[in-house]
Scaffold this active site. Structure first.
Site, PDB file in Angstrom:
ATOM      1  N   CYS A   1      35.906  43.141  49.350  1.00  0.00           N
ATOM      2  CA  CYS A   1      37.757  43.752  49.647  1.00  0.00           C
ATOM      3  C   CYS A   1      38.361  42.803  49.335  1.00  0.00           C
ATOM      4  O   CYS A   1      38.655  41.577  49.418  1.00  0.00           O
ATOM      5  CB  CYS A   1      37.537  43.873  51.139  1.00  0.00           C
ATOM      6  SG  CYS A   1      39.189  44.534  51.610  1.00  0.00           S
TER       7      CYS A   1
ATOM      8  N   GLU B   1      39.589  49.108  45.531  1.00  0.00           N
ATOM      9  CA  GLU B   1      38.091  48.003  45.736  1.00  0.00           C
ATOM     10  C   GLU B   1      38.638  48.280  43.847  1.00  0.00           C
ATOM     11  O   GLU B   1      38.698  49.704  43.266  1.00  0.00           O
ATOM     12  CB  GLU B   1      36.834  48.276  45.909  1.00  0.00           C
ATOM     13  CG  GLU B   1      37.279  48.827  47.351  1.00  0.00           C
ATOM     14  CD  GLU B   1      36.135  46.929  47.749  1.00  0.00           C
ATOM     15  OE1 GLU B   1      35.802  46.598  46.868  1.00  0.00           O
ATOM     16  OE2 GLU B   1      35.469  47.278  48.729  1.00  0.00           O
TER      17      GLU B   1
END
Length: 233
Positions: free
Chosen positions: A2, A109
């Site tokens: 993340c 991402e």
């Protein structure tokens, strides 16, 4: 993984969604990098009573264990792998005693393509709030400086994120929030039952490299990049 997070919901929506005792004072953020504050929901008991309040507060992203010599260790501890979080020294106490929900309405991402990388924004289909499994810690220096920090738990990726990266945050569904935040839940085996990797209903789309610069924090960060990349998957 993340790499960045976003939270743009209104204070009123946050209070309603997470059952907060107070309406938080919070500004929208479209591009939150590690080392900056994440908004987390946690339950804290008052020292002089048995009452507990559910509050949303900003904690530095990058967990600093209470035993650390230097808070710079937090730069290496922004993420905790679900497979080892219960045994890693930096996280094994927090997973039992100091769990939190990281409030987001999306995260980023990056997909590697040779030497280049393409950023993607991941969110719920309706654009609403959701919660990532998190841990927090309180570190105090010899001079009395207090740093409260947090980490996001990650899991092996599920669709659609598996087409972008092999790791993703562990998204906790609403029916698990109360149990995750329960300060009375301290048994390691019981906590582990909540850490089953999930397949949340999310969508993802490519965004501009504009988001790569952590100084950029506006709605342009999450806009679809090229017309042919606007399709969600």
């Amino acid at each position: 993984m993340c790499g960045r997070a976003a939270l743009t919901a209104s204070p009123e929506d946050l209070r309603e969604a997470f059952g907060l005792d107070e309406t938080p004072e919070i500004a929208p953020h479209h591009n939150i990098p590690p080392s900056q504050p994440l908004s987390v929901v946690r339950v804290l008991r008052a020292q002089d009573t048995s009452s507990a309040k559910r509050k949303l507060e900003p904690l530095r992203w990058g967990l600093v264990p209470s035993w650390a010599e230097d808070p710079k260790i937090g730069h290496k501890l922004a993420l905790a792998r679900v497979e080892t979080v219960a045994t890693t020294p930096a996280f094994r106490q927090a997973i039992r005693w100091r769990r939190c929900l990281v409030a987001v309405d999306g995260f980023y991402e990056w997909r590697r393509d040779g030497k280049a990388s393409q950023p993607f924004f991941v969110r719920r289909g309706d654009g609403g709030l959701f919660a990532l499994a998190g841990l927090w810690e309180r570190w105090v220096s010899r001079d009395g400086e207090v740093v409260e920090s947090c980490a996001i738990i990650t899991q092996p990726s599920r669709p659609p994120v598996d087409a972008i990266h092999d790791r993703m945050p562990l998204v906790l569904e609403r029916d698990a929030w109360d149990r995750w935040l329960d300060p009375a839940l301290t048994d390691a085996d019981a906590v582990t039952l909540l850490l089953v990797p999930r397949s949340p209903e999310l969508v993802a789309y490519a965004v501009s490299p504009y988001v790569n610069d952590p100084r950029h924090d506006d709605a342009s960060c999450r806009e679809p990049s090229e017309p042919e990349q606007r399709a969600l998957f």
